[in-house]
Write a protein that holds these residues in place. Structure first.
Motif, mmCIF file in Angstrom:
data_model
loop_
_atom_site.group_PDB
_atom_site.id
_atom_site.type_symbol
_atom_site.label_atom_id
_atom_site.label_comp_id
_atom_site.label_asym_id
_atom_site.label_seq_id
_atom_site.Cartn_x
_atom_site.Cartn_y
_atom_site.Cartn_z
ATOM 1 N N PRO A 10 0.842 -1.208 0.000
ATOM 2 C CA PRO A 10 0.000 0.000 0.000
ATOM 3 C C PRO A 10 0.873 1.252 0.000
ATOM 4 N N PHE A 11 0.367 2.321 -0.636
ATOM 5 C CA PHE A 11 1.077 3.588 -0.599
ATOM 6 C C PHE A 11 1.092 4.078 0.842
ATOM 7 N N PRO A 12 2.258 4.511 1.330
ATOM 8 C CA PRO A 12 2.311 5.000 2.717
ATOM 9 C C PRO A 12 1.449 6.247 2.878
ATOM 10 N N CYS A 13 0.534 6.206 3.830
ATOM 11 C CA CYS A 13 -0.324 7.369 4.075
ATOM 12 C C CYS A 13 -0.724 7.380 5.541
ATOM 13 N N ASN A 14 -1.468 8.401 5.937
ATOM 14 C CA ASN A 14 -1.859 8.542 7.342
ATOM 15 C C ASN A 14 -2.866 7.487 7.774
ATOM 16 N N GLU A 15 -3.774 7.104 6.840
ATOM 17 C CA GLU A 15 -4.756 6.085 7.179
ATOM 18 C C GLU A 15 -4.069 4.722 7.202
ATOM 19 N N SER A 16 -4.521 3.862 8.093
ATOM 20 C CA SER A 16 -3.937 2.520 8.059
ATOM 21 C C SER A 16 -4.673 1.722 6.993
ATOM 22 N N PRO A 17 -3.907 1.047 6.130
ATOM 23 C CA PRO A 17 -4.543 0.290 5.050
ATOM 24 C C PRO A 17 -5.323 -0.893 5.600
ATOM 25 N N PRO A 18 -6.266 -1.413 4.831
ATOM 26 C CA PRO A 18 -7.004 -2.584 5.292
ATOM 27 C C PRO A 18 -6.048 -3.752 5.504
ATOM 28 N N ASN A 19 -6.454 -4.659 6.371
ATOM 29 C CA ASN A 19 -5.625 -5.820 6.699
ATOM 30 C C ASN A 19 -5.733 -6.836 5.561
ATOM 31 N N LEU A 20 -4.970 -6.573 4.492
ATOM 32 C CA LEU A 20 -5.018 -7.413 3.297
ATOM 33 C C LEU A 20 -3.616 -7.794 2.868
ATOM 34 N N MET A 38 -4.320 -12.347 -6.185
ATOM 35 C CA MET A 38 -4.925 -13.018 -5.035
ATOM 36 C C MET A 38 -4.979 -12.017 -3.877
ATOM 37 N N VAL A 39 -6.177 -11.790 -3.367
ATOM 38 C CA VAL A 39 -6.358 -10.904 -2.229
ATOM 39 C C VAL A 39 -6.779 -11.772 -1.058
ATOM 40 N N GLU A 40 -6.014 -11.691 0.021
ATOM 41 C CA GLU A 40 -6.337 -12.460 1.222
ATOM 42 C C GLU A 40 -6.535 -11.498 2.380
ATOM 43 N N GLY A 41 -7.439 -11.844 3.273
ATOM 44 C CA GLY A 41 -7.668 -11.012 4.444
ATOM 45 C C GLY A 41 -9.148 -10.808 4.702
ATOM 46 N N ASP A 42 -9.439 -9.720 5.415
ATOM 47 C CA ASP A 42 -10.802 -9.414 5.841
ATOM 48 C C ASP A 42 -11.539 -8.671 4.723
ATOM 49 N N LEU A 43 -12.112 -9.448 3.801
ATOM 50 C CA LEU A 43 -12.756 -8.844 2.640
ATOM 51 C C LEU A 43 -14.102 -8.196 2.951
ATOM 52 N N LYS A 44 -14.694 -8.497 4.088
ATOM 53 C CA LYS A 44 -16.011 -7.918 4.377
ATOM 54 C C LYS A 44 -15.929 -6.405 4.604
ATOM 55 N N GLU A 45 -14.720 -5.901 4.822
ATOM 56 C CA GLU A 45 -14.535 -4.456 4.977
ATOM 57 C C GLU A 45 -14.293 -3.745 3.645
ATOM 58 N N ILE A 46 -14.130 -4.515 2.570
ATOM 59 C CA ILE A 46 -13.812 -3.953 1.265
ATOM 60 C C ILE A 46 -15.083 -3.819 0.431
ATOM 61 N N THR A 65 -12.979 -0.354 -6.068
ATOM 62 C CA THR A 65 -11.991 -1.416 -5.992
ATOM 63 C C THR A 65 -11.743 -1.926 -7.415
ATOM 64 N N CYS A 66 -10.474 -1.924 -7.815
ATOM 65 C CA CYS A 66 -10.136 -2.227 -9.206
ATOM 66 C C CYS A 66 -8.720 -2.787 -9.290
ATOM 67 N N PHE A 67 -8.548 -3.825 -10.070
ATOM 68 C CA PHE A 67 -7.234 -4.402 -10.336
ATOM 69 C C PHE A 67 -6.726 -3.796 -11.634
#
Length: 179
Positions: A10-20, A38-46, A65-67
């Protein structure tokens, strides 16, 4: 065949990125390009729209959300941007140079990709013939990226590397995979 694995940051920023964790692989065999995210983690927040029954070419997919991936011909300013939505929508653009002359790439009438969305992970697979835009002899440089929008509307930008002071997927220094 030339195949490489990747992991996006993730790009470094003030917000903490999702746990992915966003990773995958890319391979070029002649002019056939295969890429798997492949995206792994807590997808219910995305924020991920359900798979459309009628996927189509759409603009501004990067607002959700876009690849994405970017392909440049080695030693040339021109490049292509490919956008793949987990809802099945897509687009491809041709650019003359850094953020210049952007136009829809008409060589592609569709991009054949599949999406598997599970509770703890999402996989997107694309196989595309690049013969419509480049010759098999041309070496390419690839940048792989993802835009992640959470359910609260916050957006994070993921890439192989971040070379600018701001998140900028178009910087050619970030097209670091050679195929």
């Amino acid at each position: 065949m030339n195949e490489q694995t990747f992991s996006l940051q993730p790009f470094p920023c003030n917000e903490s990125p999702p746990n992915l964790k966003i990773s995958g692989n890319i391979a070029r065999n002649g002019n056939k390009l295969a890429i798997r995210y492949m995206v792994e983690g807590d997808l219910k927040e995305i924020a991920i729209f359900p798979l459309s029954n009628t996927p189509s070419r759409k603009h501004e997919l990067w607002k959700e959300t876009c690849f994405e991936f970017f392909i440049g011909i080695k030693d040339s300013a021109q490049y292509w941007e490919f956008n793949l939505s987990p809802a099945g929508h897509w687009n491809a653009y041709y650019l003359d140079g850094y953020r210049q002359g952007m136009q829809e790439e008409t060589a592609f009438e569709k991009l054949p990709f599949s999406v598997q969305n599970e509770a703890d992970g999402l996989t997107l697979l694309l196989d595309v013939d690049l013969g419509k835009i480049i010759s098999v002899e041309q070496a390419i440089e690839v940048g792989i990226t993802t835009v992640v929008k959470d359910r609260g509307g916050e957006v994070t930008y993921w890439a192989l590397t971040h070379k600018g002071a701001e998140a900028d997927f178009h910087l050619r220094d970030s097209f670091i995979i050679q195929l």
